[in-house]
Structures are given as structure tokens and as C-alpha cells.
Design a protein around this motif. Structure first.
Motif, PDB file in Angstrom:
ATOM      1  N   ARG A 123      34.848  38.831  61.279  1.00 33.48           N
ATOM      2  CA  ARG A 123      34.775  37.408  60.953  1.00 33.48           C
ATOM      3  C   ARG A 123      33.748  37.168  59.851  1.00 33.48           C
ATOM      4  NH1 ARG A 123      34.178  34.970  66.880  1.00 33.48           N
ATOM      5  NH2 ARG A 123      32.759  36.729  67.003  1.00 33.48           N
ATOM      6  N   ASN A 124      34.165  37.445  58.648  1.00 33.05           N
ATOM      7  CA  ASN A 124      33.311  37.282  57.481  1.00 33.05           C
ATOM      8  C   ASN A 124      34.029  36.321  56.537  1.00 33.05           C
ATOM      9  OD1 ASN A 124      32.598  37.877  54.620  1.00 33.05           O
ATOM     10  ND2 ASN A 124      31.152  39.315  55.547  1.00 33.05           N
ATOM     11  N   LYS A 125      33.423  35.182  56.298  1.00 32.36           N
ATOM     12  CA  LYS A 125      34.062  34.126  55.501  1.00 32.36           C
ATOM     13  C   LYS A 125      34.453  34.607  54.104  1.00 32.36           C
ATOM     14  CE  LYS A 125      33.638  29.246  54.440  1.00 32.36           C
ATOM     15  NZ  LYS A 125      32.858  28.043  54.661  1.00 32.36           N
ATOM     16  N   LEU A 126      33.553  35.345  53.446  1.00 30.60           N
ATOM     17  CA  LEU A 126      33.855  35.824  52.100  1.00 30.60           C
ATOM     18  C   LEU A 126      35.030  36.799  52.102  1.00 30.60           C
ATOM     19  CD1 LEU A 126      30.242  36.354  50.688  1.00 30.60           C
ATOM     20  CD2 LEU A 126      31.824  34.486  50.166  1.00 30.60           C
ATOM     21  N   LYS A 127      35.104  37.642  53.120  1.00 31.23           N
ATOM     22  CA  LYS A 127      36.199  38.619  53.196  1.00 31.23           C
ATOM     23  C   LYS A 127      37.517  37.945  53.560  1.00 31.23           C
ATOM     24  CE  LYS A 127      33.243  42.605  54.067  1.00 31.23           C
ATOM     25  NZ  LYS A 127      32.882  43.699  54.960  1.00 31.23           N
ATOM     26  N   VAL A 128      37.472  36.951  54.443  1.00 35.97           N
ATOM     27  CA  VAL A 128      38.688  36.193  54.773  1.00 35.97           C
ATOM     28  C   VAL A 128      39.200  35.485  53.525  1.00 35.97           C
ATOM     29  CG1 VAL A 128      39.575  34.191  56.059  1.00 35.97           C
ATOM     30  CG2 VAL A 128      38.220  35.935  57.246  1.00 35.97           C
ATOM     31  N   ASN A 129      38.285  34.828  52.802  1.00 36.64           N
ATOM     32  CA  ASN A 129      38.685  34.162  51.554  1.00 36.64           C
ATOM     33  C   ASN A 129      39.239  35.153  50.542  1.00 36.64           C
ATOM     34  OD1 ASN A 129      38.049  31.544  52.386  1.00 36.64           O
ATOM     35  ND2 ASN A 129      35.944  31.692  51.663  1.00 36.64           N
ATOM     36  N   SER A 130      38.633  36.349  50.496  1.00 35.83           N
ATOM     37  CA  SER A 130      39.097  37.352  49.532  1.00 35.83           C
ATOM     38  C   SER A 130      40.510  37.831  49.867  1.00 35.83           C
ATOM     39  CB  SER A 130      38.128  38.537  49.456  1.00 35.83           C
ATOM     40  OG  SER A 130      38.296  39.426  50.540  1.00 35.83           O
ATOM     41  N   ALA A 131      40.848  37.905  51.145  1.00 38.33           N
ATOM     42  CA  ALA A 131      42.211  38.324  51.519  1.00 38.33           C
ATOM     43  C   ALA A 131      43.238  37.346  50.952  1.00 38.33           C
ATOM     44  CB  ALA A 131      42.344  38.424  53.040  1.00 38.33           C
ATOM     45  N   LYS A 137      44.007  27.611  58.775  1.00 42.01           N
ATOM     46  CA  LYS A 137      44.270  29.025  59.071  1.00 42.01           C
ATOM     47  C   LYS A 137      43.001  29.859  58.845  1.00 42.01           C
ATOM     48  CE  LYS A 137      46.576  32.835  59.912  1.00 42.01           C
ATOM     49  NZ  LYS A 137      47.072  33.243  61.209  1.00 42.01           N
ATOM     50  N   LYS A 138      42.259  29.551  57.783  1.00 44.66           N
ATOM     51  CA  LYS A 138      40.998  30.267  57.525  1.00 44.66           C
ATOM     52  C   LYS A 138      40.047  30.099  58.705  1.00 44.66           C
ATOM     53  CE  LYS A 138      40.738  29.117  52.774  1.00 44.66           C
ATOM     54  NZ  LYS A 138      39.932  28.671  51.641  1.00 44.66           N
ATOM     55  N   GLY A 149      40.908  38.922  39.031  1.00 38.67           N
ATOM     56  CA  GLY A 149      40.498  37.954  40.040  1.00 38.67           C
ATOM     57  C   GLY A 149      40.352  38.474  41.461  1.00 38.67           C
ATOM     58  N   PHE A 150      40.539  39.774  41.671  1.00 41.99           N
ATOM     59  CA  PHE A 150      40.411  40.349  43.016  1.00 41.99           C
ATOM     60  C   PHE A 150      38.945  40.381  43.438  1.00 41.99           C
ATOM     61  CE2 PHE A 150      44.632  41.614  42.010  1.00 41.99           C
ATOM     62  CZ  PHE A 150      45.274  41.914  43.204  1.00 41.99           C
ATOM     63  N   LYS A 151      38.722  40.296  44.745  1.00 39.05           N
ATOM     64  CA  LYS A 151      37.374  40.306  45.318  1.00 39.05           C
ATOM     65  C   LYS A 151      37.212  41.503  46.255  1.00 39.05           C
ATOM     66  CE  LYS A 151      36.521  36.174  43.606  1.00 39.05           C
ATOM     67  NZ  LYS A 151      36.133  36.209  42.227  1.00 39.05           N
ATOM     68  N   PHE A 152      35.971  41.954  46.431  1.00 41.99           N
ATOM     69  CA  PHE A 152      35.632  43.090  47.313  1.00 41.99           C
ATOM     70  C   PHE A 152      36.392  44.357  46.916  1.00 41.99           C
ATOM     71  CE2 PHE A 152      34.084  39.623  49.936  1.00 41.99           C
ATOM     72  CZ  PHE A 152      32.894  40.135  50.422  1.00 41.99           C
ATOM     73  N   GLU A 155      48.368  46.059  52.896  1.00 40.02           N
ATOM     74  CA  GLU A 155      47.652  46.240  54.166  1.00 40.02           C
ATOM     75  C   GLU A 155      46.392  47.079  53.951  1.00 40.02           C
ATOM     76  OE1 GLU A 155      48.185  48.389  58.550  1.00 40.02           O
ATOM     77  OE2 GLU A 155      49.970  47.662  57.514  1.00 40.02           O
ATOM     78  N   PHE A 156      46.534  48.199  53.274  1.00 43.63           N
ATOM     79  CA  PHE A 156      45.366  49.048  53.038  1.00 43.63           C
ATOM     80  C   PHE A 156      44.340  48.369  52.132  1.00 43.63           C
ATOM     81  CE2 PHE A 156      47.736  52.506  54.978  1.00 43.63           C
ATOM     82  CZ  PHE A 156      46.723  53.130  55.677  1.00 43.63           C
ATOM     83  N   LEU A 157      44.809  47.599  51.167  1.00 37.09           N
ATOM     84  CA  LEU A 157      43.876  46.875  50.306  1.00 37.09           C
ATOM     85  C   LEU A 157      43.045  45.902  51.144  1.00 37.09           C
ATOM     86  CD1 LEU A 157      42.950  46.402  47.365  1.00 37.09           C
ATOM     87  CD2 LEU A 157      44.647  44.570  47.263  1.00 37.09           C
ATOM     88  N   VAL A 158      43.684  45.148  52.033  1.00 35.57           N
ATOM     89  CA  VAL A 158      42.961  44.203  52.883  1.00 35.57           C
ATOM     90  C   VAL A 158      42.013  44.953  53.818  1.00 35.57           C
ATOM     91  CG1 VAL A 158      43.173  42.483  54.738  1.00 35.57           C
ATOM     92  CG2 VAL A 158      44.711  42.389  52.761  1.00 35.57           C
ATOM     93  N   LEU A 159      42.514  45.983  54.472  1.00 34.76           N
ATOM     94  CA  LEU A 159      41.664  46.724  55.416  1.00 34.76           C
ATOM     95  C   LEU A 159      40.462  47.353  54.720  1.00 34.76           C
ATOM     96  CD1 LEU A 159      44.388  48.398  57.678  1.00 34.76           C
ATOM     97  CD2 LEU A 159      42.957  46.409  58.224  1.00 34.76           C
ATOM     98  N   GLU A 160      40.682  47.915  53.549  1.00 34.54           N
ATOM     99  CA  GLU A 160      39.566  48.529  52.808  1.00 34.54           C
ATOM    100  C   GLU A 160      38.553  47.482  52.380  1.00 34.54           C
ATOM    101  OE1 GLU A 160      38.838  51.614  52.648  1.00 34.54           O
ATOM    102  OE2 GLU A 160      40.715  52.683  52.944  1.00 34.54           O
ATOM    103  N   THR A 161      39.011  46.286  51.983  1.00 36.58           N
ATOM    104  CA  THR A 161      38.050  45.262  51.583  1.00 36.58           C
ATOM    105  C   THR A 161      37.247  44.774  52.790  1.00 36.58           C
ATOM    106  OG1 THR A 161      39.677  43.463  51.730  1.00 36.58           O
ATOM    107  CG2 THR A 161      39.390  44.500  49.571  1.00 36.58           C
ATOM    108  N   PHE A 162      37.875  44.689  53.946  1.00 39.86           N
ATOM    109  CA  PHE A 162      37.140  44.307  55.151  1.00 39.86           C
ATOM    110  C   PHE A 162      36.186  45.418  55.600  1.00 39.86           C
ATOM    111  CE2 PHE A 162      39.877  40.671  55.553  1.00 39.86           C
ATOM    112  CZ  PHE A 162      39.131  39.758  56.287  1.00 39.86           C
TER     113      PHE A 162
END
Length: 187
Positions: free
Chosen positions: A89-97, A77-78, A155-158, A35-42
Motif C-alpha cells: 500500500r504505497n500511494k506513489l506506486k499505486v499511482n505509478s501503476a 479505485k485508488k 512518462g513511466f514511473k519507478f 504484470e512483471f512491470l507492475v510487480l517489479e515497480t512495486f
């Protein structure tokens, strides 16, 4: 008696509650770490309070951060996520999740848990700093640099060094409460 808090959270009840109850508390639960990894990347390029205000929306939109479900998200879903005004709503961040969920599972397979992998960067122990002011706190460290580089290699993003240092602070891998903060000796 007034509690002495870190300067960055003062004045907003949501920020103060997050600071008082979560920030810097050592986390070892893989779902919460994800959860924190996703929130921090967003959060990259935005303020943390923006993310905190949308946190419940993120939980709903991302199936309570169930990385097994997120790893399987379809194009439909994306698209649904990109139409959801309750999140960023950022396509790159959604894809990165989605990509990060897939890689998160690979790390679990390789290390037994994401917790074991990520906490390995600090030898399983919180680094307790002794900052007198917020201005002293760095945005990155050699450890967040190494962590970022290794996650990117996997392979992780953001997951730049600044994002990963914020992750380390949020999940208690480092204690960056200032020494005058009432939470400094509590976490």
C-alpha cells in the motif's frame, strides 16, 4: 538426484518454483510483460519474495493486470487499493501503476506492441550470460540504463535501471541463471 539451482532461491518452495518455472523464460505476451512491470515497480526497495507472496492478491486487486482497465482507474479505485492489505500500500506506486498502464498503451500504439518495443533493446534475442556465481551478476547494465532512461522519457514511473534489469531477468531478456544451474541451458 538434487537439482543445482541459483543460490538466491534455495530454501523457499515458492521461490524455488518461481525460479524453476518462470524466472528467465522469454516472455512476449503484453499482458504478462505488464504484470512483471507492475510487480517489479512495486518491488522497488523490497525483496522479490515479498512480492511473490502477494502476487495473487495483486492479480485480484489489479484486475488481472488488465492495463486497459488500470489506465482508467478512478480516485475511488485508488483509495480501495490503498486500503487493500493484501498488496503493497504505497500511494506513489499505486499511482505509478495507473500512469504506467496509460503509457504502456501509448507504446503499443506507437510500436504495435509493448513486446516489440521492450525486446528491441536486446535486438529481440535473449542475452545469455555465463556467471559462475551470484556475486558476479550486475544490478544494472548499459542496456537497462538506456531502457530506464527511455521509459522515463515516455512518462513511466519507478523504472530505474535496477528495476529494469530485474525486469529483464524475470522476462528472459537476459539469462542470468548461473552456469551450474539446471535452468541455465533450458531457458
Amino acid at each position: 538426484m538434487t537439482k543445482h539451482r541459483c543460490k538466491w532461491c534455495i530454501g523457499d518452495p515458492l521461490y524455488e518454483s518461481y525460479h524453476d518455472n518462470e524466472w528467465g523464460v522469454p516472455l512476449h505476451d503484453d499482458r504478462l510483460l505488464f504484470e512483471f512491470l507492475v510487480l517489479e515497480t512495486f518491488q522497488a526497495g523490497l525483496s522479490w519474495i515479498t512480492i511473490l507472496r502477494k502476487r495473487e492478491n495483486f492479480r485480484l486487486a489489479f484486475d488481472n493486470f488488465d492495463y486497459h482497465k488500470i489506465a482508467q482507474y478512478t480516485d475511488q479505485k485508488k483509495e480501495e487499493l490503498l486500503q487493500n492489505s493484501g498488496i503493497i500500500r504505497n500511494k506513489l506506486k499505486v499511482n505509478s501503476a495507473i500512469t504506467n498502464a496509460q503509457n504502456f498503451i501509448k507504446i503499443q500504439e506507437d510500436f504495435g506492441s509493448f513486446d516489440r518495443y521492450i525486446w528491441g533493446f536486446v535486438d529481440g534475442k535473449t542475452i545469455k550470460n555465463a556467471w559462475k556465481s551470484q556475486e558476479e551478476i550486475p544490478a544494472t547494465t548499459p542496456i537497462s540504463d538506456r531502457m530506464s532512461k527511455d521509459l522515463k522519457k515516455r512518462g513511466f514511473k519507478f523504472v530505474g535501471s535496477t528495476v529494469m534489469y530485474a525486469f529483464m531477468q524475470a522476462t528472459g531478456m537476459v539469462n542470468d541463471h548461473t552456469v551450474d544451474c539446471f535452468r541455465y541451458n533450458e531457458v
